[in-house]
Write an enzyme that holds these catalytic residues in place. Sequence first.
Site, PDB file in Angstrom:
ATOM      1  N   ASP B 226       0.838  -1.198   0.000  1.00  0.00           N
ATOM      2  CA  ASP B 226       0.000   0.000   0.000  1.00  0.00           C
ATOM      3  C   ASP B 226       0.877   1.254   0.000  1.00  0.00           C
ATOM      4  O   ASP B 226       0.753   2.133  -0.861  1.00  0.00           O
ATOM      5  CB  ASP B 226      -0.883  -0.038   1.255  1.00  0.00           C
ATOM      6  CG  ASP B 226      -1.749   1.192   1.435  1.00  0.00           C
ATOM      7  OD1 ASP B 226      -2.394   1.604   0.460  1.00  0.00           O
ATOM      8  OD2 ASP B 226      -1.788   1.738   2.556  1.00  0.00           O
ATOM      9  N   ASP B 230       2.162   3.715  -3.268  1.00  0.00           N
ATOM     10  CA  ASP B 230       1.737   5.117  -3.244  1.00  0.00           C
ATOM     11  C   ASP B 230       2.939   6.059  -3.318  1.00  0.00           C
ATOM     12  O   ASP B 230       2.865   7.136  -3.911  1.00  0.00           O
ATOM     13  CB  ASP B 230       0.895   5.397  -1.997  1.00  0.00           C
ATOM     14  CG  ASP B 230      -0.596   5.171  -2.262  1.00  0.00           C
ATOM     15  OD1 ASP B 230      -0.933   4.478  -3.236  1.00  0.00           O
ATOM     16  OD2 ASP B 230      -1.426   5.690  -1.499  1.00  0.00           O
TER      17      ASP B 230
HETATM   18  C1  LIG Z   1      -8.971   2.579   1.298  1.00  0.00           C
HETATM   19  C2  LIG Z   1      -7.904   1.672   1.853  1.00  0.00           C
HETATM   20  C3  LIG Z   1      -8.501   0.606   2.719  1.00  0.00           C
HETATM   21  C4  LIG Z   1      -7.041   1.077   0.743  1.00  0.00           C
HETATM   22  C5  LIG Z   1      -5.943   0.189   1.308  1.00  0.00           C
HETATM   23  O1  LIG Z   1      -5.280   0.520   2.299  1.00  0.00           O
HETATM   24  O2  LIG Z   1      -5.723  -0.860   0.704  1.00  0.00           O
HETATM   25  C6  LIG Z   1      -6.356   2.090  -0.188  1.00  0.00           C
HETATM   26  O3  LIG Z   1      -5.401   2.846   0.467  1.00  0.00           O
HETATM   27  C7  LIG Z   1      -5.735   1.329  -1.316  1.00  0.00           C
HETATM   28  O4  LIG Z   1      -4.506   1.166  -1.342  1.00  0.00           O
HETATM   29  O5  LIG Z   1      -6.480   0.849  -2.182  1.00  0.00           O
END
Ligand SMILES: CC(C)[C@H](C(=O)O)[C@@H](O)C(=O)O
Lengths: 329, 329
Positions: B226, B230
């Site tokens: 995650d 990002d």
């Molecule tokens: C919204 C959230 C639960 C989700 C996650 O942490 O997986 C988002 O950040 C993602 O990466 O799609």
Amino acid sequence: MSEEIAVIPGDGIGQEVVPVAVDVLDAVGDFEFVHADAGDAVKAETGTALPAETREAVEAADATLFGAAGETAADVILPLRSAVESFVNIRPARAYPGVDALRPETDVVFLRENTEGVYAGHEDDLSDDLSTLTRVVTSSASRRLAEFACEFVEAGRGPDGTEGFTVTHKANVMRKTDGRFRDAVVSVADERGVETDEELMDAFATRLPLYPDDYDVVVCPNLAGDVLSDLAAGLVGGLGLLPSANVGEERGLFEPVHGTAPDIAGQGVANPGATVLSAAMLLEFLGYDEDGQRVRDAVEGVLADGPRTPDLGGDATTEQVGDAIIDRL
Amino acid sequence: MSEEIAVIPGDGIGQEVVPVAVDVLDAVGDFEFVHADAGDAVKAETGTALPAETREAVEAADATLFGAAGETAADVILPLRSAVESFVNIRPARAYPGVDALRPETDVVFLRENTEGVYAGHEDDLSDDLSTLTRVVTSSASRRLAEFACEFVEAGRGPDGTEGFTVTHKANVMRKTDGRFRDAVVSVADERGVETDEELMDAFATRLPLYPDDYDVVVCPNLAGDVLSDLAAGLVGGLGLLPSANVGEERGLFEPVHGTAPDIAGQGVANPGATVLSAAMLLEFLGYDEDGQRVRDAVEGVLADGPRTPDLGGDATTEQVGDAIIDRL
Ligand SMILES: CC(C)[C@H](C(=O)O)[C@@H](O)C(=O)O
Ligand SMILES: CC(C)[C@H](C(=O)O)[C@@H](O)C(=O)O
């Protein structure tokens, strides 16, 4: 000044950069240095990476200066953080003059929770297939960190213009644990009238490279602080100049963020900057704010126009850079 | 082609970009679309962010296209990932023509474990002061992810020149759980003759901005995937163009990495790129590789010289960009 400082060079370039920082401390004050061993080398010799004498020396000292450890890093640094009862790891990340940085605007101080989260470390193998780790978050540790963050901001210790802090977490998934962390931190700040904003840790990882100016002081759970401060390191040009302070009520442990750098260890060309800047944080921790600032200024002066080690494009040795820093004090 | 595709626009710009992606799918194939609701708006109306009919529609469909959800994102997306029994979240992060990127060299595909880690989500309040979360890692889920990663690399689905993959973890601290993850992943790769290297997740966060060329395919535990994907998004210019695929044995769920963008929602100017690229991943999942590639080429063509939405410096509407993509198919 006659505080006792435990000195643990550790492995690799720790052996080269820590003596420089000790010389710097010696040049500005009158400390009693107690040398101790930890890391891969002492493990190879004695079977343990953190001998009891070392832990005792750290517990007896007012502050500890640590270099780096290799494979055994976690076996050394985690118990030492607890030996000084550190509840916060302070990690400033900013660009320095003359250092190539992807995002030179970055000027952020991470205040990382230093006792719990996944580092509380209760792990079990429940079957041949399955292991668990119990992540622990308490309101009390979160509140203590928040009190520290408020004092930090109120005392003007954040980057220029800091008016509050950002709290990062993943409370949308870790609802009870990070929810507790977030609620405790925000409520302490509210009580004290310190502004906060919130950012999910994944969004923070996207946004820091894009908008480094948006962040000043960032309060994080333990692992988030580990990863996000290391990300910031990448934006300011790497780990070479980043200091850190593990602060407890009575004692502190100061260490560069970098590791043992096996590729250059033993050549006498390691950059002592991060360790000397960690020594500046040590001076401030002991109350010698002016001396801390003098050391910081000397490092910046040398970075701006003094000799440079090869990682910064120069050909000076660790010792030459150390001497240049001391000359400027 | 007559597969059933569940379509869930969700909240905010999801309502604007998903119809564009549906038009694109309709232009290249002959699918049966089943519309369903999820997110903040449906929660406000019905009290639940993920109505049972929506879950059933997703379970019945061959694939699902999802837009975004607001506050309720975790309540929607986590159950939907499990509704399609997704074990891997594929997140390619690369720079696109004409998009300002901090690190345009970045071309990395994250393969994120999609079922366990902290997302397994067993949390307890053990006292007024203390909460715990049980992080879960199994060898079986880790091996399944690794099998997928090996096939992915062997099939040439990684960035050009990919020869193996990097596995990230924090096994120096989470010794049993991430140790199990690392050991399982590396041993599957060894059995299959796929090269791997390892990187601690904090070191990865420092190094990706500095040396993006060093990484192609990165295999991660759930939360690491995650955060690190990002971070990569920040290096390629933001979330606007990043697609993702939640892949299971039978079904898949495809979604842009971005959220609801409340600041621009309702204006008809959202960039449909990430959602259309997610539809391309959907086509490939269903076996229509050529159509997926056509869609991808059309998006890139429009990015290179077609109309642009305001986030990319243009003044086109979502619909105009959608039409331009369809014209190029
Ligand atoms: C919204 C959230 C639960 C989700 C996650 O942490 O997986 C988002 O950040 C993602 O990466 O799609
Ligand atoms: C060596 C390791 C245990 C340590 C940590 O994770 O805290 C290191 O990464 C750091 O940040 O000082």
